[in-house]
Design a protein around this motif. Sequence first.
Motif, PDB file in Angstrom:
ATOM      1  N   UNK A 741      38.406 -26.234   9.556  1.00  0.00           N
ATOM      2  CA  UNK A 741      37.732 -25.702   8.371  1.00  0.00           C
ATOM      3  C   UNK A 741      37.299 -24.260   8.611  1.00  0.00           C
ATOM      4  N   UNK A 742      37.268 -23.484   7.528  1.00  0.00           N
ATOM      5  CA  UNK A 742      36.790 -22.106   7.582  1.00  0.00           C
ATOM      6  C   UNK A 742      35.669 -21.928   6.562  1.00  0.00           C
ATOM      7  N   UNK A 743      34.617 -21.215   6.972  1.00  0.00           N
ATOM      8  CA  UNK A 743      33.495 -20.905   6.095  1.00  0.00           C
ATOM      9  C   UNK A 743      33.250 -19.401   6.118  1.00  0.00           C
ATOM     10  N   UNK A 744      32.836 -18.866   4.981  1.00  0.00           N
ATOM     11  CA  UNK A 744      32.541 -17.441   4.848  1.00  0.00           C
ATOM     12  C   UNK A 744      31.128 -17.283   4.320  1.00  0.00           C
ATOM     13  N   UNK A 745      30.388 -16.341   4.882  1.00  0.00           N
ATOM     14  CA  UNK A 745      29.030 -16.072   4.401  1.00  0.00           C
ATOM     15  C   UNK A 745      28.783 -14.576   4.386  1.00  0.00           C
ATOM     16  N   UNK A 746      27.897 -14.139   3.488  1.00  0.00           N
ATOM     17  CA  UNK A 746      27.527 -12.729   3.382  1.00  0.00           C
ATOM     18  C   UNK A 746      26.118 -12.632   2.815  1.00  0.00           C
ATOM     19  N   UNK A 747      25.400 -11.590   3.227  1.00  0.00           N
ATOM     20  CA  UNK A 747      24.050 -11.369   2.716  1.00  0.00           C
ATOM     21  C   UNK A 747      23.786  -9.875   2.612  1.00  0.00           C
ATOM     22  N   UNK A 748      22.911  -9.514   1.687  1.00  0.00           N
ATOM     23  CA  UNK A 748      22.603  -8.103   1.443  1.00  0.00           C
ATOM     24  C   UNK A 748      21.131  -7.975   1.058  1.00  0.00           C
ATOM     25  N   UNK A 749      20.420  -7.076   1.735  1.00  0.00           N
ATOM     26  CA  UNK A 749      19.018  -6.800   1.441  1.00  0.00           C
ATOM     27  C   UNK A 749      18.927  -5.695   0.395  1.00  0.00           C
ATOM     28  N   UNK A 753      14.304  -8.161  -1.913  1.00  0.00           N
ATOM     29  CA  UNK A 753      15.211  -9.263  -2.246  1.00  0.00           C
ATOM     30  C   UNK A 753      16.321  -9.387  -1.197  1.00  0.00           C
ATOM     31  N   UNK A 754      16.779 -10.608  -1.016  1.00  0.00           N
ATOM     32  CA  UNK A 754      17.933 -10.894  -0.177  1.00  0.00           C
ATOM     33  C   UNK A 754      18.917 -11.723  -0.989  1.00  0.00           C
ATOM     34  N   UNK A 755      20.140 -11.209  -1.153  1.00  0.00           N
ATOM     35  CA  UNK A 755      21.200 -11.915  -1.863  1.00  0.00           C
ATOM     36  C   UNK A 755      22.141 -12.532  -0.835  1.00  0.00           C
ATOM     37  N   UNK A 756      22.462 -13.813  -1.019  1.00  0.00           N
ATOM     38  CA  UNK A 756      23.301 -14.526  -0.060  1.00  0.00           C
ATOM     39  C   UNK A 756      24.435 -15.243  -0.772  1.00  0.00           C
ATOM     40  N   UNK A 757      25.588 -15.241  -0.125  1.00  0.00           N
ATOM     41  CA  UNK A 757      26.770 -15.926  -0.628  1.00  0.00           C
ATOM     42  C   UNK A 757      27.357 -16.760   0.503  1.00  0.00           C
ATOM     43  N   UNK A 758      27.674 -18.021   0.225  1.00  0.00           N
ATOM     44  CA  UNK A 758      28.302 -18.899   1.217  1.00  0.00           C
ATOM     45  C   UNK A 758      29.464 -19.618   0.565  1.00  0.00           C
ATOM     46  N   UNK A 759      30.647 -19.450   1.148  1.00  0.00           N
ATOM     47  CA  UNK A 759      31.846 -20.153   0.681  1.00  0.00           C
ATOM     48  C   UNK A 759      32.230 -21.179   1.737  1.00  0.00           C
ATOM     49  N   UNK A 806      28.117 -21.269  -2.824  1.00  0.00           N
ATOM     50  CA  UNK A 806      26.671 -21.284  -3.011  1.00  0.00           C
ATOM     51  C   UNK A 806      26.152 -19.853  -3.086  1.00  0.00           C
ATOM     52  N   UNK A 807      25.300 -19.597  -4.060  1.00  0.00           N
ATOM     53  CA  UNK A 807      24.662 -18.297  -4.242  1.00  0.00           C
ATOM     54  C   UNK A 807      23.162 -18.475  -4.105  1.00  0.00           C
ATOM     55  N   UNK A 808      22.528 -17.586  -3.313  1.00  0.00           N
ATOM     56  CA  UNK A 808      21.095 -17.681  -3.101  1.00  0.00           C
ATOM     57  C   UNK A 808      20.412 -16.343  -3.266  1.00  0.00           C
ATOM     58  N   UNK A 809      19.187 -16.392  -3.779  1.00  0.00           N
ATOM     59  CA  UNK A 809      18.351 -15.199  -3.925  1.00  0.00           C
ATOM     60  C   UNK A 809      16.994 -15.505  -3.295  1.00  0.00           C
TER      61      UNK A 809
END
Length: 813
Positions: A741-749, A753-759, A806-809
Amino acid sequence: MEIEETHKGATTGEEGLFQLDLPPPGNYTLSISFVGYHSQRLPIEVQAGEPTPVLVQLEPEPIQLQSILVQADPAAISAASSRTLRAFDLRTRPRASSRDLLQVVPGLFTAQHSGGKAQQLFLRGFDGGFGTDVAVAVDGMPINLVSHGHGQGYADLNFLIPETVERLEVFKGPYSAQYGNLANAGQLILTTHDRLDQNTLRIERGRFNTARYTALYQVSPDSAQNSAYFAGDYQLTDGPFDQPEDLQRLSLYAKVYHRLPGEAELRAALSGFSSSWDASSQLPSRAVESGRISRWGTINPAEGGHTARHNLMLSYTRKGHSGAEGFAAHAYLCDYNLKLYSDYSFFLQDPIFGDMVEQSDDRYLAGLQAQYHLAHRLGPLLARWQGGGGFRADNVALELWQVVQRRRYWPLLDARVQEHNSFLWGQEELAWGPQWRLILGLRADYFTFEVEDRLEMAQPSVLPLSEWLRLFQQRDNTPRPKALHVPLVQPHASGVAQAAILSPKANLIYAAGPGLDLFANFGTGFHSNDARSAVIGRFVREQSAFMALRGGTPSQIDAVLDTLNFDPALRRTRILPRTAGAELGFRARLQGSRAGSFSLGPSLGHYGSDVRFHAPALRLAERFTLGGALWWMDVQDEILYDPQLGTAEPRGRTRRWGVDLETRSQVGPWLWADVDLNWAHGRLRGAPAGADRIPLAPRFTSAGGLTLRPSQRFEAGLRYRHLSDRPATADGRLQAEGYTLFDLSASCHLGPFLLELAAENLLNTEWREAQFAGDSLLPGEGGQAQHGPPPATDINFVPGAPFNLRLGVSFFY
């Protein structure tokens, strides 16, 4: 220099300039110190939106050197396979759940059976069930539940809020005297924050009606003396299933920290957790492959469950003024319950109403453990003594029912279990020269098991053998409710059992050079046992001996035991089977510089140095660590308790050996890479060739990824997990399929605020998560009662989750 109220500090550059992230507006004290100068404490006032310039001039101070003996706590690592995962490891991985935390551990793989249950754990060739061979603790409180209604050592970490975890320590193998029951493959220690860096509000949404809402709030002002915070987490999801999972989970956590006079600290934590769900559970492969149901379907839509846990944890620690001695004590109290509806064999036992069962576990758990350490000299050697002890008491109400659509129909088990474990341990660490360390330890465990089986028939031990046989035959002919054609049957026995065991340990560490440590480890332990299995095993041994004295032949004795639904092989089982393990390993660290030089160091031992060499051609990475271990483990007898049938299955002697490799590398100023490789070979000793494989034991696992941090504001990661095929049966005829399995994640300040993305499952791989081989009978397949085909042995599996986004704030304040 440091702001005393926040413990945040900085170091000046070559020109004496420094910069600190300012705390909220207010008055603070800045502490400045440097060797050879008088220290200063300056009051500063922080105003909103304005920088606070500070000019510091230190007065020189003479340095008077005398003979100094330096004594420090030893490196936490005494084996190549042990390590501490701290802020960077945890921050650079997605951690939306306790499962995400566990997957940070090198070599540890998990499998989720259904949304609300504990994870199945795989480590070092062990299918650790839900925690039978992997012990887990949080802030000194054991999470594993002994003599559990769904499996020995059941370790449900779903109550834990990941953001509260500060570090995670990993100890593989039975080499530490401090850890005993359930820790054959490894021990995981999670420690929560004493204070929060900032308050947080977080919202996360994903596919399949997935949502998570989290809040962390510092209740009292953060100071060096006191701190208190609160955390709450609510999660829900329907999952990808045809029948919505309707998983809902609420976790609450509060912790208070107080610094006492005399280098002492007091901590208190309170947590509560509740969760409910519907489950599609395991599916027979043949039902999916024939098109009878989809891979997201279900055979029995009534499966599911509810669980709750409430914990109170207290800890006290004290260090001597010299730091040469210290004392720590942890006390805990837990209220727990689980009600689980499961259907593994469908219509194999009861072709009319089915084999669905309700498993119920309701318990109180309390315990205390304390330890003391003292640094001293033993002749010319530096030494450090550690010792401790404690107890744990479980008071459990267990029930097992045959049910129809969650309605109780036939009692299978109604037992009250009391299990107590008292233990003492000690170890002496000796260091001679700057290179050698030897740690010798001994642990003593004493267990008492008491089982009151309320469904047990009157003990017939005073009857002659002929009356025994007649009574048991009559019992078999007792009329049953007509609807229950082939009732589920369990053995029943009340009684007490006890056992004690000593477990010696030895660890040798050699600092072969700057940044290179070699390890040799040996230790013994024991395979954990269920109280019901211990009592049943004693009952079988005593009744077998009694019948032999009455003149019973081995075949007659076996027939009587079989009539009572006892496996005659249980007479040969031990209450605490011995385990033994050994390991040879190394850890190396390489540090590079942008100029092209590198250093090996610092060493992981007491006396490591940081020696630099100029070798531009050898600059492969900014930093590079490599660890490896060749390990071996023997188990005298693996006892598996089947919660559905209420019986213990002695698997016999086993042997496992394997290799663990892990590497961490900073390949550039903004790029990190890591890889874990784990291979294990396991066999049933004494079993015929071709039928000696350990079912579901993992053989090869690997995990790793890349972490990208081009700036303080942005971060991204690409990770993979691989589990190879493994035998599901001893003869290897059925295989549990592996996956990658492969997972991708990214975050930006962005400001506060912190924006997060997880695939997750980036390639949408079709995979099987939990798997096992078992007999089952589906509706319409017939059965022995109808003179139809025999039951089918098949791979039952839980489908792995498909692609999910998944999208997180998060908002920090």
